[in-house]
Scaffold this motif. Structure first.
Motif, PDB file in Angstrom:
ATOM      1  N   MET A  74     -12.830   4.857 -10.536  1.00  0.00           N
ATOM      2  CA  MET A  74     -12.469   3.453 -10.361  1.00  0.00           C
ATOM      3  C   MET A  74     -13.202   2.940  -9.132  1.00  0.00           C
ATOM      4  N   ILE A  75     -13.828   1.784  -9.256  1.00  0.00           N
ATOM      5  CA  ILE A  75     -14.547   1.156  -8.151  1.00  0.00           C
ATOM      6  C   ILE A  75     -13.701   0.011  -7.617  1.00  0.00           C
ATOM      7  N   ILE A  76     -13.423   0.027  -6.328  1.00  0.00           N
ATOM      8  CA  ILE A  76     -12.774  -1.111  -5.684  1.00  0.00           C
ATOM      9  C   ILE A  76     -13.883  -2.027  -5.173  1.00  0.00           C
ATOM     10  N   ASP A  77     -14.050  -3.151  -5.837  1.00  0.00           N
ATOM     11  CA  ASP A  77     -15.088  -4.097  -5.470  1.00  0.00           C
ATOM     12  C   ASP A  77     -14.640  -4.911  -4.256  1.00  0.00           C
ATOM     13  N   TYR A  78     -13.419  -5.421  -4.298  1.00  0.00           N
ATOM     14  CA  TYR A  78     -12.832  -6.168  -3.185  1.00  0.00           C
ATOM     15  C   TYR A  78     -11.355  -5.819  -3.081  1.00  0.00           C
ATOM     16  N   MET A  79     -10.864  -5.736  -1.859  1.00  0.00           N
ATOM     17  CA  MET A  79      -9.434  -5.592  -1.613  1.00  0.00           C
ATOM     18  C   MET A  79      -9.126  -6.284  -0.297  1.00  0.00           C
ATOM     19  N   ALA A  80      -8.102  -7.109  -0.280  1.00  0.00           N
ATOM     20  CA  ALA A  80      -7.762  -7.840   0.940  1.00  0.00           C
ATOM     21  C   ALA A  80      -6.268  -8.088   1.030  1.00  0.00           C
ATOM     22  N   ILE A  81      -5.789  -8.093   2.266  1.00  0.00           N
ATOM     23  CA  ILE A  81      -4.424  -8.477   2.588  1.00  0.00           C
ATOM     24  C   ILE A  81      -4.482  -9.868   3.221  1.00  0.00           C
ATOM     25  N   ARG A  82      -3.519 -10.693   2.913  1.00  0.00           N
ATOM     26  CA  ARG A  82      -3.462 -12.030   3.501  1.00  0.00           C
ATOM     27  C   ARG A  82      -3.523 -11.931   5.029  1.00  0.00           C
ATOM     28  N   HIS A  83      -4.287 -12.791   5.670  1.00  0.00           N
ATOM     29  CA  HIS A  83      -4.597 -12.632   7.104  1.00  0.00           C
ATOM     30  C   HIS A  83      -3.353 -12.569   7.979  1.00  0.00           C
ATOM     31  N   ASP A  84      -2.299 -13.299   7.636  1.00  0.00           N
ATOM     32  CA  ASP A  84      -1.104 -13.295   8.477  1.00  0.00           C
ATOM     33  C   ASP A  84      -0.195 -12.099   8.211  1.00  0.00           C
ATOM     34  N   ARG A  85      -0.597 -11.228   7.274  1.00  0.00           N
ATOM     35  CA  ARG A  85       0.204 -10.031   6.957  1.00  0.00           C
ATOM     36  C   ARG A  85      -0.491  -8.755   7.401  1.00  0.00           C
ATOM     37  N   ARG A  86      -1.644  -8.867   8.046  1.00  0.00           N
ATOM     38  CA  ARG A  86      -2.381  -7.666   8.429  1.00  0.00           C
ATOM     39  C   ARG A  86      -1.745  -6.976   9.624  1.00  0.00           C
ATOM     40  N   GLY A  87      -2.019  -5.674   9.734  1.00  0.00           N
ATOM     41  CA  GLY A  87      -1.495  -4.892  10.844  1.00  0.00           C
ATOM     42  C   GLY A  87      -0.061  -4.439  10.663  1.00  0.00           C
ATOM     43  N   ARG A  88       0.448  -4.526   9.429  1.00  0.00           N
ATOM     44  CA  ARG A  88       1.838  -4.148   9.157  1.00  0.00           C
ATOM     45  C   ARG A  88       1.924  -2.973   8.181  1.00  0.00           C
ATOM     46  N   GLY A  89       0.778  -2.353   7.882  1.00  0.00           N
ATOM     47  CA  GLY A  89       0.777  -1.221   6.970  1.00  0.00           C
ATOM     48  C   GLY A  89       0.684  -1.601   5.509  1.00  0.00           C
ATOM     49  N   GLU A  90       0.554  -2.883   5.218  1.00  0.00           N
ATOM     50  CA  GLU A  90       0.540  -3.308   3.822  1.00  0.00           C
ATOM     51  C   GLU A  90      -0.789  -3.004   3.141  1.00  0.00           C
ATOM     52  N   GLY A  91      -1.871  -2.865   3.913  1.00  0.00           N
ATOM     53  CA  GLY A  91      -3.149  -2.501   3.319  1.00  0.00           C
ATOM     54  C   GLY A  91      -3.094  -1.130   2.676  1.00  0.00           C
ATOM     55  N   ARG A  92      -2.586  -0.153   3.407  1.00  0.00           N
ATOM     56  CA  ARG A  92      -2.475   1.200   2.841  1.00  0.00           C
ATOM     57  C   ARG A  92      -1.470   1.235   1.697  1.00  0.00           C
ATOM     58  N   LEU A  93      -0.382   0.503   1.849  1.00  0.00           N
ATOM     59  CA  LEU A  93       0.621   0.467   0.788  1.00  0.00           C
ATOM     60  C   LEU A  93       0.030  -0.127  -0.487  1.00  0.00           C
ATOM     61  N   PHE A  94      -0.700  -1.235  -0.345  1.00  0.00           N
ATOM     62  CA  PHE A  94      -1.308  -1.867  -1.514  1.00  0.00           C
ATOM     63  C   PHE A  94      -2.356  -0.949  -2.132  1.00  0.00           C
ATOM     64  N   PHE A  95      -3.156  -0.294  -1.289  1.00  0.00           N
ATOM     65  CA  PHE A  95      -4.134   0.645  -1.826  1.00  0.00           C
ATOM     66  C   PHE A  95      -3.451   1.757  -2.619  1.00  0.00           C
ATOM     67  N   ASN A  96      -2.366   2.318  -2.085  1.00  0.00           N
ATOM     68  CA  ASN A  96      -1.665   3.405  -2.783  1.00  0.00           C
ATOM     69  C   ASN A  96      -1.166   2.954  -4.152  1.00  0.00           C
ATOM     70  N   ILE A  97      -0.722   1.701  -4.242  1.00  0.00           N
ATOM     71  CA  ILE A  97      -0.266   1.162  -5.530  1.00  0.00           C
ATOM     72  C   ILE A  97      -1.446   1.037  -6.490  1.00  0.00           C
ATOM     73  N   LEU A  98      -2.596   0.561  -5.983  1.00  0.00           N
ATOM     74  CA  LEU A  98      -3.800   0.484  -6.821  1.00  0.00           C
ATOM     75  C   LEU A  98      -4.216   1.862  -7.312  1.00  0.00           C
ATOM     76  N   ARG A  99      -4.207   2.842  -6.402  1.00  0.00           N
ATOM     77  CA  ARG A  99      -4.574   4.222  -6.768  1.00  0.00           C
ATOM     78  C   ARG A  99      -3.666   4.730  -7.881  1.00  0.00           C
ATOM     79  N   ASP A 100      -2.370   4.530  -7.718  1.00  0.00           N
ATOM     80  CA  ASP A 100      -1.414   5.011  -8.729  1.00  0.00           C
ATOM     81  C   ASP A 100      -1.602   4.293 -10.059  1.00  0.00           C
ATOM     82  N   TRP A 101      -1.931   3.005  -9.995  1.00  0.00           N
ATOM     83  CA  TRP A 101      -2.213   2.256 -11.231  1.00  0.00           C
ATOM     84  C   TRP A 101      -3.426   2.851 -11.946  1.00  0.00           C
ATOM     85  N   GLY A 102      -4.498   3.140 -11.194  1.00  0.00           N
ATOM     86  CA  GLY A 102      -5.697   3.720 -11.795  1.00  0.00           C
ATOM     87  C   GLY A 102      -5.435   5.059 -12.448  1.00  0.00           C
TER      88      GLY A 102
END
Length: 199
Positions: A74-102
């Motif tokens: 699976m190729i991740i072309d783009y992945m982003a967290i909303r700017h006001d939500r960064r630095g709260r661990g949501e990037g890794r959490l969202f990535f883990n959900i994408l990984r599990d979906w794949g």
């Protein structure tokens, strides 16, 4: 904190208008034009993902499947967290959900991303983020003919038998193929999903 994932494999204008501000804010340079993303979905070579906390949109991603005779990637072309939500661990959490979906929907053996290779603080921080997610950087640095920036591939093996047999050029061949299919003018149906529109 709980995020839920919704995924579309065809164009949805209403969803895109919600995702578009996150995409445009995160990818000021190097973003694919909206019409290309639309045709990627129309051709079934990409998936558009949205991450929600409750009803609030907080993340987006655009992914596709690599073409390889040996493994499913699976190729991740783009992945982003909303700017006001960064630095709260949501990037890794969202990535883990994408990984599990794949894994669940496409039985992927590995995930591939590309990151700018120039040694800047911003690029180092980006690579550190992906390394914390388990990715391994390859040594090969790719020079696209149409942009000045150089890129390095990173790979997250998900199966013990997944092997990288070179310096990363074979991984980049899948990334380049994905980009070429994205911009190609003729139709190409190379990706199907049994759970159409929303997974």
């Amino acid at each position: 904190m709980t995020l839920t994932l919704r995924t579309w494999d065809s164009w949805n204008e209403e969803v895109w208008q919600q995702i578009k501000p996150i995409y445009e804010e995160a990818f000021i340079h190097g973003a694919k034009p909206e019409k290309i993303i639309r045709q990627m979905l129309d051709r079934k070579i990409a998936f558009l993902h949205a991450g929600y906390e409750g009803d609030e949109l907080v993340a987006m991603a655009l992914t596709g499947l690599g073409r390889s005779d040996q493994q499913q990637t699976m190729i991740i072309d783009y992945m982003a967290i909303r700017h006001d939500r960064r630095g709260r661990g949501e990037g890794r959490l969202f990535f883990n959900i994408l990984r599990d979906w794949g894994i669940a929907h496409h039985r992927i053996d590995a995930i591939i991303i590309e990151a700018e290779a120039e040694d800047t603080q911003e690029n180092r921080e980006r690579i550190i983020f992906w390394e914390k997610c388990g990715f391994l950087p390859t040594s090969y640095v790719h020079h696209y003919i149409w942009i000045p920036e150089t890129y390095r591939a990173l790979v997250l093996p998900l199966q013990p038998d997944f092997q990288i047999t070179d310096d990363g050029q074979s991984i980049f061949a899948q990334i380049t193929d994905f980009h070429e299919r994205s911009f190609r003018k003729q139709k190409s149906n190379t990706l199907t999903d049994s759970n159409k529109n929303k997974v």
